[in-house]
Design a protein around this motif. Structure first.
Motif, PDB file in Angstrom:
ATOM      1  N   LYS A 107       0.836  -1.198   0.000  1.00  0.00           N
ATOM      2  CA  LYS A 107       0.000   0.000   0.000  1.00  0.00           C
ATOM      3  C   LYS A 107       0.872   1.250   0.000  1.00  0.00           C
ATOM      4  O   LYS A 107       0.619   2.204  -0.746  1.00  0.00           O
ATOM      5  N   ILE A 119       1.233   4.168  -2.966  1.00  0.00           N
ATOM      6  CA  ILE A 119       1.030   5.600  -2.711  1.00  0.00           C
ATOM      7  C   ILE A 119       2.232   6.403  -3.216  1.00  0.00           C
ATOM      8  O   ILE A 119       2.074   7.427  -3.894  1.00  0.00           O
ATOM      9  N   TRP A 138      -2.488  12.876  -2.629  1.00  0.00           N
ATOM     10  CA  TRP A 138      -1.509  11.797  -2.450  1.00  0.00           C
ATOM     11  C   TRP A 138      -0.566  12.092  -1.290  1.00  0.00           C
ATOM     12  O   TRP A 138      -0.170  11.183  -0.544  1.00  0.00           O
ATOM     13  N   LYS A 183      -2.457  11.207   1.813  1.00  0.00           N
ATOM     14  CA  LYS A 183      -2.501   9.753   1.994  1.00  0.00           C
ATOM     15  C   LYS A 183      -1.157   9.214   2.482  1.00  0.00           C
ATOM     16  O   LYS A 183      -1.104   8.293   3.311  1.00  0.00           O
ATOM     17  N   LEU A 184      -0.075   9.810   1.987  1.00  0.00           N
ATOM     18  CA  LEU A 184       1.250   9.375   2.419  1.00  0.00           C
ATOM     19  C   LEU A 184       1.481   9.708   3.887  1.00  0.00           C
ATOM     20  O   LEU A 184       2.056   8.905   4.644  1.00  0.00           O
ATOM     21  N   TYR A 216      -0.428   7.267   5.910  1.00  0.00           N
ATOM     22  CA  TYR A 216       0.260   5.973   5.890  1.00  0.00           C
ATOM     23  C   TYR A 216       1.433   5.967   6.870  1.00  0.00           C
ATOM     24  O   TYR A 216       1.629   5.011   7.626  1.00  0.00           O
TER      25      TYR A 216
END
Length: 375
Positions: A49, A53, A101, A104-105, A108
């Motif tokens: 995942k 990303i 993005w 999202k990183l 994460y």
């Protein structure tokens, strides 16, 4: 009344019919493999995942760079406004995607920091590790070789193995392994697993839980060594350094492995006890077998209630009366089964071992009844 069953000789986890009673027949990692594999799969999925990303963010930035370069060229050349507006819209869209993005990183990375530690994350980059004592991949051992290796190891080190199994403090365990590094091996884990099951069968639950703790300690060390591709004797200190300073999440991960293992031990002990009882009952059944190979308890249960009452009260006259009222064929069958199971001994000669045919046996009971009436 069932006597106390001696389970002390049941020193295996699983034993097939053709195996010797001293064979350990155990592969400790199999007790943990399904949990370990599930954890590895989750880690790999999570890692993929993160890679996806990063890949998407990199691609988005590449497109944004190209779009901005194209936009700069349009501004210099003074191209048509329609084309310029189209490229500007594309730039705006890509900037929004880039922010998405990046968000999202960040999420994460935060999720990664919150992940519980375990024997796999423990051995990832960033954990202090040694580069000495690299353990070469061993050649595959046969079952016979594993059995002999385990047996020899236990014979030479059983006292030390039991001592390690009873330790409680991290420092004591580390010092004992430092003084006895030969104990840091698969055979120790195997022995401790069997010891746990033996204690649970003997209903020494507190001792079982203590040894179970030491079993997981050894298993974590072995898993760590496997992940780092080191000889376990060269990295057990790293495990203790980490476990003694670990946060609550790591402690929870260790305890989760421990609780799971204890449940497996209880389940295996229950199976062993049930098997012991079953074998004991079968031995008792064989002892009860009559001269004709029938179990008197089973024969008794198959008799009509009125015949059962005769045997309960040990009343021969009552038995004669019951037989006289039964169908002769059925009566002969029941009497033969009673003799074959030892419930009924027709006369003194029979008791001395002289065989009689079932017809004579049935007639004897009838004859006794007739004699009683004559009198």
């Amino acid at each position: 009344m069932m006597s106390r069953i001696d389970y002390s000789v049941w020193d295996h986890i699983e034993v097939s019919d053709d195996e010797d009673d001293t064979h350990p027949n155990i592969d400790t990692p199999s007790l943990f493999r399904w949990r370990h594999q599930a954890r590895v799969d989750r880690m790999e999925e999570f890692q993929k995942k993160g890679e996806d990303i990063n890949k998407s963010l990199k691609e988005c930035r590449r497109k944004l760079t190209e779009t901005q370069k194209k936009l700069q060229e349009l501004n210099v050349s003074g191209e048509a406004k329609a084309e310029l507006s189209k490229v500007q819209a594309e730039e705006k869209k890509l900037k929004k995607e880039e922010r998405d993005w990046e968000r999202k990183l960040d999420e994460y990375n935060r999720e990664e920091k919150k992940m519980p530690w375990n024997v796999d994350t423990l051995s990832r980059d960033g954990f202090s590790k040694s580069i000495v004592n690299v353990k070469p991949d061993p050649s595959e051992e046969t079952e016979e070789e594993k059995e002999q290796k385990h047996k020899t190891f236990v014979e030479k080190n059983e006292k030390q193995l039991k001592h390690f199994g009873m330790l409680r403090r991290w420092d004591d365990s580390q010092k004992y392994l430092s003084d006895n590094p030969h104990l840091v091996c698969e055979e120790t884990a195997n022995y401790l697993v069997i010891m746990c099951i033996d204690l649970e069968v003997e209903e020494k639950h507190a001792l079982m839980e203590q040894v179970a703790h030491q079993t997981i300690v050894m298993q974590f060390i072995l898993e760590l060594a496997k992940s780092l591709k080191l000889d376990p004797r060269g990295c057990f200190r790293q495990f203790f350094a980490k476990i003694k300073t670990a946060d609550q999440q790591y402690q929870d991960a260790f305890n989760d492995e421990l609780e799971s293992f204890k449940e497996r031990v209880r389940g295996r002990a229950k199976i062993r006890i049930e098997k012991a009882i079953k074998e004991y009952e079968e031995e008792e059944r064989q002892k009860r077998m009559g001269p004709g190979g029938l179990d008197p308890a089973e024969v008794y249960e198959s008799l009509p209630p009125e015949m059962q009452k005769c045997f309960d009260e040990k009343d021969i006259q009552m038995l004669q009366d019951v037989i006289s009222k039964m169908d002769p064929t059925e009566a002969k069958l029941h009497m033969k089964r009673c003799i074959d199971s030892g419930l009924w001994v027709p006369n003194a000669k029979e008791a001395a071992g002289v065989e009689k045919e079932e017809e004579a046996t049935y007639e004897e009971v009838k004859q006794e009844q007739g004699e009683d009436k004559t009198e």
